[in-house]
Write a protein that holds these residues in place. Sequence first.
Motif, PDB file in Angstrom:
ATOM      1  N   ALA A 158      20.378  42.540 -67.424  1.00 47.33           N
ATOM      2  CA  ALA A 158      18.828  41.854 -67.230  1.00 47.33           C
ATOM      3  C   ALA A 158      18.365  41.190 -67.792  1.00 47.33           C
TER       4      ALA A 158
ATOM      5  N   ILE B 206      20.141  47.370 -66.565  1.00 51.28           N
ATOM      6  CA  ILE B 206      19.589  47.005 -66.895  1.00 51.28           C
ATOM      7  C   ILE B 206      19.732  46.452 -68.421  1.00 51.28           C
TER       8      ILE B 206
ATOM      9  N   LEU C 202      13.447  41.973 -63.408  1.00 53.39           N
ATOM     10  CA  LEU C 202      13.410  43.193 -64.170  1.00 53.39           C
ATOM     11  C   LEU C 202      12.857  43.982 -63.872  1.00 53.39           C
TER      12      LEU C 202
END
Length: 454
Positions: free
Chosen positions: A34, A31, A43
């Motif tokens: 991204a 996460i 994402l």
Amino acid sequence: MLKWLSRIRLTSGGLPTTLFTLTALTLVALIVMALLDRRPRDLLRQVAVGLISGATGLLLAWLVSDVFMVFGVSLGWMVILTVGLGCLAAGFATMALMHNHGWKRALAALTILFTVLSAALRIDIIYGEYTTIGSIFSVPIYQELKESSPKQPVMSVADWQGLASRGETPPHPARGQAYTVRIVGSESSFHARPADVYLPPAALSPKPPALPVFVLLAGQPGSPDRLFTAAGIPSLMDSYAARHNGLAPIVVSPDQNGSSTHNSLCVDSPVYGNAEAYMSRDVPNWIREHLPVANQPSMWTIGGFSQGGTCSTQLGPRHPEIYGNILPADGELEPTQGKQEQMIRDYFSGDRSRFLAQVPTKAIAAKAPSKQTLFTAAGSQDPHSRQSMMTIAKAAKSAGMTVEVVVAQGSGHDWHTVRTAWSPGLEWLGERMGMGPMDRAIEDHPNITRLQLQ
């Protein structure tokens, strides 16, 4: 190497903690990666695919579990949710794998691996099925029992208690010992895998008493080792013995199926052999010949989990001259293997009356009135087993049996139910067998609800 694998625990300790932590860290890293790359569209795609994957996994797990009942019982919502979350995380990581290169792609691939392993391990923890890495591969974990090791009984349990009250019990170890042994089907010709045997401290004394015996059966698929490890038999019995002057039941877990892929239904059949004859003749005969056990049916218990629990409610009522007590957990209402008509044709040579004679409620009624006792349990998240339990319990009470019914709160069709319920079951039966009073009432045990039969 094999013994080392048997020491690595799967349901607690460092391995699950490490794996779950690594899974969480790699997901967070994807996460963050991204976001730092400033690719919000990628994402969003990853999140969308993850959500779709999670919803699909949740739906499929629910259909397999509760609609089509592929495994014969509900998997339970904890397992269904675990599958859904695992699919969500795997879907998210798969999209990251497709959108990246080099070390970032390697990180995404590693995340997928961690996610799959974490989901599988979490499901195992929910069920409590495989407690060590060695148990996955059926690695033998107990030493072989030498037939000359156990002694024949020289006193009663009451005599032992009398000596204990004066501090004069024969020398005995602080803990019992678990063994493996092959019980040959000399009369039944049944080909069984090795059995497991637990001898409590009093049985290891040079002057042992005539002890109660618990014959406990694993489910299918399963094995004697699975029952001993997943149900925690040695630790359960050692704990009991420590509070009762070294006294505890001898536990024998024979193999009623012959293979993890077989379901003998615990009957004599042309499919997998004479399982009932093995359990009603060969196993009891071997126990009496080799172990310091009492002979009265009131000191003998047959029990088990899942298919093993079903077997116990078949064999116990059909053989009251052997088994005076029955201890099932999460059993079924009747022997089950595929479609009933095909099962009757294959296992009972098409004779429906032979099948009905193996249905627990019918077997109980056929032997009524009965002096047996029944301590039966099911998980709160296993409605199918709870319903079967209540039907059999009512039939048992109507036949004159002494009956106790408990529900293990927070567990389903799993070994957590067994461990939760067999602790008060052991106390209750132990008091009836003269090994000492119960430490507390049944309903005062953790996560236990005691039901009253109408």
